[in-house]
Motif scaffolding. Structure first.
Motif, mmCIF file in Angstrom:
data_model
loop_
_atom_site.group_PDB
_atom_site.id
_atom_site.type_symbol
_atom_site.label_atom_id
_atom_site.label_comp_id
_atom_site.label_asym_id
_atom_site.label_seq_id
_atom_site.Cartn_x
_atom_site.Cartn_y
_atom_site.Cartn_z
ATOM 1 N N GLU A 150 0.544 -5.346 -8.944
ATOM 2 C CA GLU A 150 1.187 -4.689 -10.087
ATOM 3 C C GLU A 150 2.389 -3.848 -9.685
ATOM 4 O OE1 GLU A 150 -1.866 -2.563 -12.240
ATOM 5 O OE2 GLU A 150 -3.125 -4.362 -12.310
ATOM 6 N N VAL A 151 2.504 -3.453 -8.399
ATOM 7 C CA VAL A 151 3.653 -2.640 -7.976
ATOM 8 C C VAL A 151 4.908 -3.493 -7.832
ATOM 9 C CG1 VAL A 151 2.178 -0.948 -6.800
ATOM 10 C CG2 VAL A 151 3.307 -2.742 -5.460
ATOM 11 N N GLU B 68 7.827 1.412 -7.421
ATOM 12 C CA GLU B 68 7.857 -0.012 -7.738
ATOM 13 C C GLU B 68 8.495 -0.750 -6.575
ATOM 14 O OE1 GLU B 68 11.853 -0.544 -10.438
ATOM 15 O OE2 GLU B 68 10.097 0.296 -11.460
ATOM 16 N N ARG C 6 0.828 -1.218 0.000
ATOM 17 C CA ARG C 6 0.000 0.000 0.000
ATOM 18 C C ARG C 6 0.858 1.261 0.000
ATOM 19 N NH1 ARG C 6 -3.556 -3.383 3.324
ATOM 20 N NH2 ARG C 6 -5.355 -3.824 2.020
ATOM 21 N N ASP D 213 -8.255 -4.024 -3.615
ATOM 22 C CA ASP D 213 -6.783 -4.053 -3.659
ATOM 23 C C ASP D 213 -6.245 -4.890 -4.817
ATOM 24 O OD1 ASP D 213 -6.432 -2.451 -1.406
ATOM 25 O OD2 ASP D 213 -6.548 -4.157 -0.029
ATOM 26 N N ALA D 214 -7.096 -5.209 -5.780
ATOM 27 C CA ALA D 214 -6.707 -6.121 -6.864
ATOM 28 C C ALA D 214 -5.487 -5.633 -7.652
ATOM 29 C CB ALA D 214 -7.880 -6.336 -7.816
ATOM 30 N N ALA D 215 -5.241 -4.330 -7.674
ATOM 31 C CA ALA D 215 -4.110 -3.788 -8.440
ATOM 32 C C ALA D 215 -2.794 -3.794 -7.653
ATOM 33 C CB ALA D 215 -4.424 -2.357 -8.897
ATOM 34 N N LEU D 216 -2.834 -4.114 -6.370
ATOM 35 C CA LEU D 216 -1.614 -4.068 -5.554
ATOM 36 C C LEU D 216 -0.451 -4.901 -6.108
ATOM 37 C CD1 LEU D 216 -2.758 -3.988 -1.807
ATOM 38 C CD2 LEU D 216 -1.643 -2.178 -3.118
ATOM 39 N N LYS E 64 7.858 -5.450 -8.993
ATOM 40 C CA LYS E 64 8.617 -5.530 -10.241
ATOM 41 C C LYS E 64 9.616 -6.675 -10.252
ATOM 42 C CE LYS E 64 6.455 -2.140 -11.964
ATOM 43 N NZ LYS E 64 5.225 -2.519 -12.602
ATOM 44 N N GLN F 93 2.346 1.632 -3.500
ATOM 45 C CA GLN F 93 1.313 2.093 -4.439
ATOM 46 C C GLN F 93 1.024 3.577 -4.233
ATOM 47 O OE1 GLN F 93 -2.842 0.809 -3.902
ATOM 48 N NE2 GLN F 93 -2.763 0.052 -6.017
ATOM 49 N N TRP G 152 -2.057 -12.862 -2.914
ATOM 50 C CA TRP G 152 -2.800 -12.294 -4.051
ATOM 51 C C TRP G 152 -4.216 -12.857 -4.086
ATOM 52 C CZ3 TRP G 152 0.625 -9.224 -3.410
ATOM 53 C CH2 TRP G 152 1.898 -9.211 -3.933
#
Length: 173
Positions: A107-108, A44, A36, A102-105, A110, A39, A95
């Motif tokens: 993606e941070v 990243e 969090r 929080d579905a996009a978390l 790398k 994000q 996940w």
């Protein structure tokens, strides 16, 4: 300056965050907090777990019982492979449990690395190589691992040239 003697401008850009995880069950809460934070910063995240090298006694025993160099190397390499699989399984479980908001978390994230070496040295080397702006480590409140993790955190904080942050592990499980 800060108590550690390092200057940090509040408007400094944090583009790359390194989470050094010990992969204990309690580290999941720290992972969620770091995701969090990363994000919110628009940064990243690079996740790192370090497998400590075997002691000299363990290496000698391995050489005595495994005469074949390839078998020995496979046994040594399997420690890192198993840790990598455990870390990936832990992340996959996190996940799957994420609420829809929080579905996009993920993606941070790398990179995910498992390396062998002395934890503080590996963390600091990866910080330099990846040009990390912020190092985050989980902190145990108590228990047998607290001294070890505390020692690693102290070494990293003393030697790091970037800001370091300790995230307390909550919910002892």
């Amino acid at each position: 300056g800060l108590a550690c003697g390092k200057e940090f401008a509040m408007n400094a850009e944090v583009a790359k965050v390194l989470l050094a995880t010990d992969m204990t069950r309690r580290s999941n809460a720290a992972l969620m907090r770091v995701l969090r934070i990363t994000q919110a910063l628009g940064a990243e995240l690079h996740i790192l777990h370090v497998v400590e090298p075997l002691s000299n006694d363990a290496r000698v025993a391995l050489m005595m019982f495994m005469q074949d160099a390839k078998t020995r190397d496979d046994a040594l390499g399997s420690r890192v492979r198993q840790a990598r699989q455990a870390l990936e399984a832990r992340l996959d479980a996190c996940w799957r449990e994420l609420p829809a908001a929080d579905a996009a978390l993920p993606e941070v994230v790398k990179s995910v690395q498992v390396l062998e070496g002395y934890a503080s040295d590996v963390i600091l080397k990866q910080t330099r190589l990846r040009k990390i702006d912020l190092i985050v480590m989980g902190a145990h409140r108590r228990g047998p691992a607290s001294t070890y993790v505390g020692t690693v955190a102290k070494r990293v904080q003393r030697r790091a040239e970037v800001l370091t942050m300790l995230v307390p592990y909550t919910a002892e499980r």
